[in-house]
Design a protein around this motif. Sequence first.
Motif, PDB file in Angstrom:
ATOM      1  N   LEU A 186       0.844  -1.200   0.000  1.00  0.00           N
ATOM      2  CA  LEU A 186       0.000   0.000   0.000  1.00  0.00           C
ATOM      3  C   LEU A 186       0.880   1.252   0.000  1.00  0.00           C
ATOM      4  O   LEU A 186       1.849   1.336   0.744  1.00  0.00           O
ATOM      5  CB  LEU A 186      -0.913   0.008   1.224  1.00  0.00           C
ATOM      6  N   ARG A 187       0.516   2.189  -0.845  1.00  0.00           N
ATOM      7  CA  ARG A 187       1.222   3.468  -0.889  1.00  0.00           C
ATOM      8  C   ARG A 187       0.206   4.594  -0.917  1.00  0.00           C
ATOM      9  O   ARG A 187      -0.907   4.433  -1.421  1.00  0.00           O
ATOM     10  CB  ARG A 187       2.100   3.570  -2.146  1.00  0.00           C
ATOM     11  N   THR A 188       0.625   5.747  -0.424  1.00  0.00           N
ATOM     12  CA  THR A 188      -0.226   6.933  -0.456  1.00  0.00           C
ATOM     13  C   THR A 188       0.438   8.010  -1.309  1.00  0.00           C
ATOM     14  O   THR A 188       1.624   8.298  -1.145  1.00  0.00           O
ATOM     15  CB  THR A 188      -0.476   7.473   0.967  1.00  0.00           C
ATOM     16  N   TYR A 189      -0.339   8.568  -2.217  1.00  0.00           N
ATOM     17  CA  TYR A 189       0.110   9.697  -3.041  1.00  0.00           C
ATOM     18  C   TYR A 189      -0.793  10.891  -2.735  1.00  0.00           C
ATOM     19  O   TYR A 189      -1.990  10.726  -2.527  1.00  0.00           O
ATOM     20  CB  TYR A 189       0.031   9.358  -4.529  1.00  0.00           C
ATOM     21  N   GLU A 190      -0.214  12.075  -2.742  1.00  0.00           N
ATOM     22  CA  GLU A 190      -1.008  13.272  -2.466  1.00  0.00           C
ATOM     23  C   GLU A 190      -0.637  14.375  -3.438  1.00  0.00           C
ATOM     24  O   GLU A 190       0.488  14.870  -3.424  1.00  0.00           O
ATOM     25  CB  GLU A 190      -0.797  13.753  -1.023  1.00  0.00           C
ATOM     26  N   ASP A 191      -1.600  14.703  -4.321  1.00  0.00           N
ATOM     27  CA  ASP A 191      -1.384  15.744  -5.329  1.00  0.00           C
ATOM     28  C   ASP A 191      -0.049  15.521  -6.038  1.00  0.00           C
ATOM     29  O   ASP A 191       0.837  16.387  -6.050  1.00  0.00           O
ATOM     30  CB  ASP A 191      -1.420  17.139  -4.688  1.00  0.00           C
ATOM     31  N   ALA A 192       0.096  14.346  -6.619  1.00  0.00           N
ATOM     32  CA  ALA A 192       1.355  13.985  -7.264  1.00  0.00           C
ATOM     33  C   ALA A 192       1.091  12.969  -8.374  1.00  0.00           C
ATOM     34  O   ALA A 192       0.043  12.314  -8.401  1.00  0.00           O
ATOM     35  CB  ALA A 192       2.323  13.395  -6.241  1.00  0.00           C
ATOM     36  N   TYR A 193       2.055  12.849  -9.288  1.00  0.00           N
ATOM     37  CA  TYR A 193       1.962  11.829 -10.328  1.00  0.00           C
ATOM     38  C   TYR A 193       2.185  10.446  -9.724  1.00  0.00           C
ATOM     39  O   TYR A 193       3.111  10.245  -8.927  1.00  0.00           O
ATOM     40  CB  TYR A 193       3.009  12.060 -11.423  1.00  0.00           C
ATOM     41  N   ILE A 194       1.354   9.513 -10.115  1.00  0.00           N
ATOM     42  CA  ILE A 194       1.583   8.103  -9.775  1.00  0.00           C
ATOM     43  C   ILE A 194       2.391   7.469 -10.904  1.00  0.00           C
ATOM     44  O   ILE A 194       3.380   6.787 -10.671  1.00  0.00           O
ATOM     45  CB  ILE A 194       0.242   7.368  -9.574  1.00  0.00           C
ATOM     46  N   ILE A 195       1.957   7.724 -12.127  1.00  0.00           N
ATOM     47  CA  ILE A 195       2.684   7.319 -13.334  1.00  0.00           C
ATOM     48  C   ILE A 195       2.621   8.489 -14.306  1.00  0.00           C
ATOM     49  O   ILE A 195       1.579   9.126 -14.438  1.00  0.00           O
ATOM     50  CB  ILE A 195       2.067   6.058 -13.980  1.00  0.00           C
ATOM     51  N   GLN A 196       3.733   8.774 -14.992  1.00  0.00           N
ATOM     52  CA  GLN A 196       3.753   9.868 -15.957  1.00  0.00           C
ATOM     53  C   GLN A 196       3.726   9.344 -17.385  1.00  0.00           C
ATOM     54  O   GLN A 196       4.294   8.293 -17.695  1.00  0.00           O
ATOM     55  CB  GLN A 196       4.997  10.736 -15.758  1.00  0.00           C
TER      56      GLN A 196
END
Length: 286
Positions: A186-196
């Motif tokens: 599990l990972r958390t992203y916040e207002d960011a690219y997960i994949i570009q």
Amino acid sequence: MESICSKSKSHFKKLCMVTLLKKVEIFQQMDGQVLKAISKRLKPMNFNAKQYILKEKKPLNMMFFVVRGAVLIKSVSAMDANVKKTCELGSFYGEELVHWVTTWVSHQTFPTKLPLSPDSALCPYHGGSVEILALKSDDLKSVLSDFTLPTDSDQPLDWLTTLKNVERLETMGVEVLKKICGYLELRTYEDAYIIQKDKPIEMMFFIMSGVVSVTDGSSKHYYRNEGGCPNHSGDDLIEHWLKSKSTSVPAKLPTSPFSFWAIGEVEVLVLKSDDLAKVQPGDQIR
């Protein structure tokens, strides 16, 4: 007679507001009563040249519709930073806010922070003043909280079942899937690219909570956990894995045709390419 005319104008105005809302895809799926309630919360606002309506990387506290003038949309940090867009009469900006609110409205509490605006919206240096109809985040939350019923999207998910949502894994042997499950994290992203876009696909992911915008540069869609069935991305990685295991020379990682951006806080279940490479498909594919 004056009273009748006044009522007629008010009714016409409401119809216009609802028609304006229906320009946004997510509003097209909502009940008419909900749209009428939302339309009552639209607030006219005026801005002069050089004034910012929204600033990039600042809280996305509203979405808006342009009713007079033109609004410049630009970004410093996005991949298409040199591309500037214009919102003109009838156009809108900030639909990410609506997707974010509708994703969280069935929960007991909203995340404490609003998502950030991916771009800046401002009045051009030339072109006069701009008038918009603004839909503030608190107003949108209030309306949807009144109309939206809780869903089962918070039910715990079995990771084995989650993997089987991927077509190429659906018929794979259970033992192989269990090995893959051992590498999920599990990972958390916040207002960011997960994949570009145009970058190597180094992982696939499943959305556990939150909403992700998906764009190829010309169009935009939104992914979320659909009632306990997580939207996912990175299926090409599975094809790469199977191909690399059937040849003596590992294939290059495929590149992504889309960019995936976390709107606010998003929790995803990740499977990295390096970890997937450690699993042998074996002869358990039926």
